[in-house]
Design a protein around this motif. Structure first.
Motif, PDB file in Angstrom:
ATOM      1  N   GLY A  63     -16.110  -4.038  -2.230  1.00 24.32           N
ATOM      2  CA  GLY A  63     -16.598  -5.307  -1.889  1.00 24.32           C
ATOM      3  C   GLY A  63     -17.774  -5.249  -0.711  1.00 24.32           C
ATOM      4  O   GLY A  63     -17.712  -4.027  -0.109  1.00 24.32           O
ATOM      5  N   TRP A  64     -18.300  -6.073  -0.365  1.00 25.31           N
ATOM      6  CA  TRP A  64     -19.463  -5.707   0.514  1.00 25.31           C
ATOM      7  C   TRP A  64     -19.768  -6.859   1.715  1.00 25.31           C
ATOM      8  O   TRP A  64     -19.222  -7.870   1.552  1.00 25.31           O
ATOM      9  N   ILE A  65     -20.535  -6.616   2.547  1.00 24.78           N
ATOM     10  CA  ILE A  65     -20.805  -7.641   3.645  1.00 24.78           C
ATOM     11  C   ILE A  65     -22.576  -7.529   3.843  1.00 24.78           C
ATOM     12  O   ILE A  65     -23.227  -6.424   3.744  1.00 24.78           O
ATOM     13  N   ASN A  66     -23.246  -8.747   3.588  1.00 21.28           N
ATOM     14  CA  ASN A  66     -24.632  -8.744   3.636  1.00 21.28           C
ATOM     15  C   ASN A  66     -24.960  -9.623   5.000  1.00 21.28           C
ATOM     16  O   ASN A  66     -24.297 -10.721   5.307  1.00 21.28           O
ATOM     17  N   ILE A  67     -25.824  -9.047   5.884  1.00 18.53           N
ATOM     18  CA  ILE A  67     -26.127  -9.492   7.162  1.00 18.53           C
ATOM     19  C   ILE A  67     -27.400  -9.571   7.394  1.00 18.53           C
ATOM     20  O   ILE A  67     -28.420  -8.758   6.882  1.00 18.53           O
ATOM     21  N   ALA A  68     -27.914 -10.792   8.098  1.00 21.37           N
ATOM     22  CA  ALA A  68     -29.306 -11.050   8.500  1.00 21.37           C
ATOM     23  C   ALA A  68     -29.279 -11.405   9.855  1.00 21.37           C
ATOM     24  O   ALA A  68     -28.354 -12.286  10.136  1.00 21.37           O
ATOM     25  N   THR A  69     -30.139 -11.206  10.745  1.00 19.08           N
ATOM     26  CA  THR A  69     -30.414 -11.515  12.127  1.00 19.08           C
ATOM     27  C   THR A  69     -31.796 -11.587  12.284  1.00 19.08           C
ATOM     28  O   THR A  69     -32.506 -10.582  11.763  1.00 19.08           O
ATOM     29  N   ASP A  70     -32.148 -12.148  13.299  1.00 20.66           N
ATOM     30  CA  ASP A  70     -33.702 -12.186  13.986  1.00 20.66           C
ATOM     31  C   ASP A  70     -33.596 -11.192  15.358  1.00 20.66           C
ATOM     32  O   ASP A  70     -34.687 -11.096  15.762  1.00 20.66           O
ATOM     33  N   HIS A  71     -32.474 -10.931  15.807  1.00 22.92           N
ATOM     34  CA  HIS A  71     -32.253 -10.490  17.356  1.00 22.92           C
ATOM     35  C   HIS A  71     -32.056  -9.137  17.362  1.00 22.92           C
ATOM     36  O   HIS A  71     -31.031  -8.437  16.719  1.00 22.92           O
ATOM     37  N   GLN A  72     -33.198  -8.466  17.711  1.00 19.28           N
ATOM     38  CA  GLN A  72     -33.009  -6.719  17.718  1.00 19.28           C
ATOM     39  C   GLN A  72     -31.866  -6.117  18.203  1.00 19.28           C
ATOM     40  O   GLN A  72     -31.129  -5.387  17.947  1.00 19.28           O
ATOM     41  N   ASP A  73     -31.534  -6.894  19.688  1.00 15.60           N
ATOM     42  CA  ASP A  73     -30.392  -6.318  20.221  1.00 15.60           C
ATOM     43  C   ASP A  73     -29.353  -6.365  19.589  1.00 15.60           C
ATOM     44  O   ASP A  73     -28.259  -5.576  19.428  1.00 15.60           O
ATOM     45  N   TYR A  74     -28.887  -7.649  18.961  1.00 18.68           N
ATOM     46  CA  TYR A  74     -27.824  -7.809  17.997  1.00 18.68           C
ATOM     47  C   TYR A  74     -27.672  -6.782  16.865  1.00 18.68           C
ATOM     48  O   TYR A  74     -26.641  -6.178  16.670  1.00 18.68           O
ATOM     49  N   PHE A  75     -29.014  -6.867  16.487  1.00 19.91           N
ATOM     50  CA  PHE A  75     -28.984  -5.948  15.234  1.00 19.91           C
ATOM     51  C   PHE A  75     -28.525  -4.404  15.280  1.00 19.91           C
ATOM     52  O   PHE A  75     -28.087  -3.801  14.697  1.00 19.91           O
ATOM     53  N   GLU A  76     -28.918  -4.140  16.393  1.00 14.38           N
ATOM     54  CA  GLU A  76     -28.589  -2.696  17.244  1.00 14.38           C
ATOM     55  C   GLU A  76     -27.076  -2.738  17.226  1.00 14.38           C
ATOM     56  O   GLU A  76     -26.534  -1.553  16.662  1.00 14.38           O
ATOM     57  N   GLN A  77     -26.320  -3.691  17.515  1.00 13.07           N
ATOM     58  CA  GLN A  77     -24.973  -3.599  17.790  1.00 13.07           C
ATOM     59  C   GLN A  77     -24.424  -3.504  16.492  1.00 13.07           C
ATOM     60  O   GLN A  77     -23.308  -2.925  16.221  1.00 13.07           O
ATOM     61  N   ILE A  78     -25.007  -4.379  15.598  1.00 16.36           N
ATOM     62  CA  ILE A  78     -24.561  -4.438  14.186  1.00 16.36           C
ATOM     63  C   ILE A  78     -24.545  -3.117  13.650  1.00 16.36           C
ATOM     64  O   ILE A  78     -23.597  -2.397  12.877  1.00 16.36           O
ATOM     65  N   GLN A  79     -25.622  -2.288  13.707  1.00 19.26           N
ATOM     66  CA  GLN A  79     -25.867  -0.978  13.184  1.00 19.26           C
ATOM     67  C   GLN A  79     -24.783  -0.062  13.869  1.00 19.26           C
ATOM     68  O   GLN A  79     -24.167   0.721  13.047  1.00 19.26           O
ATOM     69  N   THR A  80     -24.677   0.074  14.951  1.00 19.22           N
ATOM     70  CA  THR A  80     -23.804   0.824  15.855  1.00 19.22           C
ATOM     71  C   THR A  80     -22.355   0.663  15.362  1.00 19.22           C
ATOM     72  O   THR A  80     -21.615   1.773  14.954  1.00 19.22           O
ATOM     73  N   VAL A  81     -21.982  -0.896  15.079  1.00 15.81           N
ATOM     74  CA  VAL A  81     -20.446  -0.826  14.611  1.00 15.81           C
ATOM     75  C   VAL A  81     -20.452  -0.533  13.145  1.00 15.81           C
ATOM     76  O   VAL A  81     -19.490   0.123  12.775  1.00 15.81           O
ATOM     77  N   THR A  82     -21.464  -0.679  12.486  1.00 12.97           N
ATOM     78  CA  THR A  82     -21.245  -0.045  11.194  1.00 12.97           C
ATOM     79  C   THR A  82     -21.233   1.416  10.745  1.00 12.97           C
ATOM     80  O   THR A  82     -20.475   1.697   9.991  1.00 12.97           O
ATOM     81  N   ARG A  83     -22.004   1.942  11.703  1.00 14.38           N
ATOM     82  CA  ARG A  83     -22.063   3.250  11.847  1.00 14.38           C
ATOM     83  C   ARG A  83     -20.708   4.106  11.886  1.00 14.38           C
ATOM     84  O   ARG A  83     -20.355   4.825  11.151  1.00 14.38           O
TER      85      ARG A  83
END
Ligand code: SAM
Length: 210
Positions: free
Chosen positions: A142-162
């Motif tokens: 299964g998968w999770i598809n994510i989109a955001t316009d917010h750079q700082d939140y995106f960095e958090q999303i990448q860190t948590v995903t990593r």
């Protein structure tokens, strides 16, 4: 001009107060089939186009703001979509209390509230705890598809995903654009269109449960 009266379409909605324990999606949708959940479904733009295009998939939209939730219910009811259900509740609580292990095919998280002030970051939906919850609910593959316009939140999303990737629980996969995404769009939701007009970029990420 008077606003049009929104209709309730009770057969499309789940009432949080009446739910007891984990849900049986076959009962909720009245049929078997893959289940995809959109968190923060807003006015239902994604659900209308995606559910219309994928009739064999069952879609559940979770939205806590009453005004847009009611708008989405009315809209999906008018479209006559049989494969969509909506619930007005907090998505984190709902997953924890009512969604069984390995029962969901995919999550859609488009333009989640960024809570830009540092003291509010703990309110962001995409955090380690909620990622663990989503991974628990997902079937293997299964998968999770994510989109955001917010750079700082995106960095958090990448860190948590990593962390999940390094822990061997997930891998990064290509982001697949929903059918409603037009030219120059990644998702085609109301917020993406609003932000595009303002010249703001969209960041996307998709991950798959191993
Ligand atoms: C910025 S809007 C994006 C709406 C839509 N996805 C779009 O792209 O147009 C974020 C939405 O998520 C909803 N939301 C935020 N946190 C939520 C939560 N924990 N549970 C359910 N809905 C939530 C908000 O009420 C809001 O409608």
């Amino acid at each position: 001009m008077t606003a049009r009266q929104l209709q309730d379409y009770p057969h499309l909605t789940l009432q949080p107060g009446t739910l007891d324990g984990q849900l049986d999606f076959e009962v909720i949708f009245g049929r078997s089939g893959p289940v995809e959940i959109e968190i923060g479904s807003g006015k239902g733009t994604f659900l209308v186009s995606q559910a219309g295009a994928f009739e064999k998939t069952n879609f559940l939209g979770i939205e806590w703001a009453n005004k847009v939730y009611r708008y989405a219910v009315d809209r999906i009811g008018r479209w006559g979509l049989k494969n969509v259900r909506l619930i007005r509740t907090d998505a984190a609580d709902f997953l924890a209390e009512h969604v069984a292990d390995e029962s969901v095919e995919g999550f859609h998280l488009y333009f989640p509230d960024p809570w830009p002030k540092k003291r509010h970051h703990k309110r962001r939906f995409f955090c380690s705890e909620n990622l663990e919850q989503m991974l628990r609910c997902l079937k293997p593959g299964g998968w999770i598809n994510i989109a955001t316009d917010h750079q700082d939140y995106f960095e958090q999303i990448q860190t948590v995903t990593r962390q999940a990737v390094e822990g061997g629980r997930a891998k990064i996969i290509p982001f697949i654009r929903p059918v409603g995404a037009g030219q120059g769009e990644y998702v085609g939701t109301n917020y993406e269109r609003k932000y595009l007009k303002e010249g703001r970029p969209t960041y996307t990420l998709a991950l798959q449960k191993l």
